[in-house]
Design a protein around this motif. Sequence first.
Motif, short mmCIF file in Angstrom:
data_model
loop_
_atom_site.label_atom_id
_atom_site.label_comp_id
_atom_site.label_asym_id
_atom_site.label_seq_id
_atom_site.Cartn_x
_atom_site.Cartn_y
_atom_site.Cartn_z
N UNK A 138 -18.94 35.20 14.70
CA UNK A 138 -17.67 35.46 14.00
C UNK A 138 -16.54 34.52 14.41
N UNK A 139 -15.62 34.32 13.47
CA UNK A 139 -14.41 33.53 13.72
C UNK A 139 -13.22 34.48 13.77
N UNK A 140 -12.48 34.39 14.86
CA UNK A 140 -11.31 35.25 15.06
C UNK A 140 -10.05 34.39 15.07
N UNK A 141 -9.07 34.77 14.28
CA UNK A 141 -7.77 34.09 14.27
C UNK A 141 -6.72 35.03 14.85
N UNK A 198 -10.62 31.67 1.22
CA UNK A 198 -11.84 30.90 1.49
C UNK A 198 -12.84 31.68 2.36
N UNK A 199 -12.50 32.91 2.69
CA UNK A 199 -13.37 33.79 3.50
C UNK A 199 -13.80 33.11 4.80
N UNK A 200 -12.84 32.52 5.46
CA UNK A 200 -13.11 31.80 6.71
C UNK A 200 -13.07 32.74 7.91
N UNK A 201 -12.12 33.67 7.92
CA UNK A 201 -11.90 34.52 9.09
C UNK A 201 -12.71 35.81 9.01
N UNK A 202 -13.34 36.17 10.13
CA UNK A 202 -13.99 37.48 10.22
C UNK A 202 -12.98 38.55 10.61
N UNK A 203 -12.03 38.18 11.45
CA UNK A 203 -10.92 39.07 11.79
C UNK A 203 -9.67 38.25 12.01
N UNK A 236 -11.45 42.72 23.10
CA UNK A 236 -12.87 43.05 22.85
C UNK A 236 -13.39 42.29 21.63
N UNK A 237 -12.54 42.13 20.60
CA UNK A 237 -12.94 41.34 19.43
C UNK A 237 -13.13 39.87 19.81
N UNK A 238 -12.17 39.35 20.58
CA UNK A 238 -12.15 37.93 20.94
C UNK A 238 -13.36 37.54 21.78
N UNK A 239 -13.76 38.39 22.72
CA UNK A 239 -14.85 38.04 23.64
C UNK A 239 -16.18 37.83 22.92
N UNK A 240 -16.35 38.44 21.76
CA UNK A 240 -17.61 38.31 21.02
C UNK A 240 -17.58 37.19 19.98
N UNK A 241 -16.45 36.47 19.87
CA UNK A 241 -16.29 35.46 18.82
C UNK A 241 -16.98 34.15 19.19
N UNK A 242 -17.40 33.42 18.15
CA UNK A 242 -17.95 32.07 18.35
C UNK A 242 -16.84 31.03 18.28
N UNK A 243 -15.79 31.31 17.49
CA UNK A 243 -14.62 30.44 17.40
C UNK A 243 -13.37 31.31 17.43
N UNK A 287 -14.38 34.27 27.15
CA UNK A 287 -15.44 34.50 26.18
C UNK A 287 -16.36 33.31 26.05
N UNK A 288 -17.36 33.43 25.18
CA UNK A 288 -18.36 32.38 25.00
C UNK A 288 -18.00 31.40 23.88
#
Length: 411
Positions: free
Chosen positions: A200-203, A223-228, A316-323, A352-353
């Motif tokens: 997921x991508x988090x902004x 553009x459906x770029x952000x997951x959250x 918690x959302x941020x730690x699981x994000x890829x970007x 995060x990772x």
Amino acid sequence: MIRVGDLTIPTMDDIDLHSKKVLLRIDINSPIDENGNIIDDSRIKAHISTIKELIDKDNSVVLISHQGRPGDKDFVSLEEHAKLLSRYLNEEVIFVDDVIGPYAREAIKKLENKRVLLLDNVRLISEELIEAPPQQHAKTFLVKKLAPLFNAYVNDAFATAHRSQPSIVGFPLVLPSAAGRVMEKEVFALARIFNAEDTPKIFVLGGGKVHDTIRIIENLVRKRIADRILTGGLVAELFAASKGMNLNPKNMEILEKLGILSLIPRARKLLLTGAPIEIPVDYKVEVNGNVVEEPASKVTGVIKDIGSTTAEIYSSFIKDAKVVVLRGPMGVIEDERFKSGSKSVLKAALEGQGYVIIGGGHMVSALDKDVKLDSNKVHISTGGGALLLFLSGEKLPALEALSMSVVNSSD
């Protein structure tokens, strides 16, 4: 080559840059005090690695940049910039108080390999203040006078990438061209935003530039770029007000004075489309000079930061994000009492990772000074306006022009 959306951007590895005469566009536009002294040389330092690499490959390097605008106090010569460049390069940077005249052209012709020359403020040339398409700028006096003296052009000035001016977009149409190392890092970071595999991508979007930020959110949703999209600062208050939450008259008055309430219809439309926008569940507020935490459903004080529960949820959302892209603080970070929300989301991103892009400005100031950043994982953008336009879905003329250079070289 780096792909960003439908553009292919050449890097310094894609063109022959050995024993050549190279025109390097940099951005050393720096804050200047009332005495004409440079008070922040970070932009000057940023380009040193690109210049050194070109010197090490036996090139002669001519630097071109701007400083301020005509009529402004910071519109000055680049002579002091040349001295700082010399210090950080540990090499003499020859300064020429000319741009396209006979003196400048003769100095460029005589420049030996491994030597560096800085032309004077490019905005001394009136053409540089005109916004026009690359094809038009390729025919300007600036480009026509200088281009024949060079074998290649390198653009390392990402902070100017949103400008369509001759020194930025004219040369790629007439010379083999590439992105410099500063530009390359920025473009690589931007490419991660579009990479479909990086989810997921988090902004994390906060701060007080709400009009700019809502443009960004509209583009991310379209553009459906952000997951959250995690909101803070005045951005969060706008979306809370759009949901009909009671922020109390004091906060609503602040939003009204700043012209933010006029954005409610746009914010409400985003919410109704099911956009993945998160707003705080609690806030840090100021009541009679005291700092207290209050739930979002019962705000009595002036909102100054996200609350600790919101900080935990966001983290918690941020730690699981890829970007993770962070632009704008979560609170009034000029006041140490309201810095914790911004520090929490930054800490979560760094631990995060995922790959982390920090949009400069206030978010950078929330970083602890002793924190060491891994350049392979964290990117701090140098381009405020350029990054804003990119995230808002608009094209960056500098990248468009470099991409055209690829097309031209393959013909």
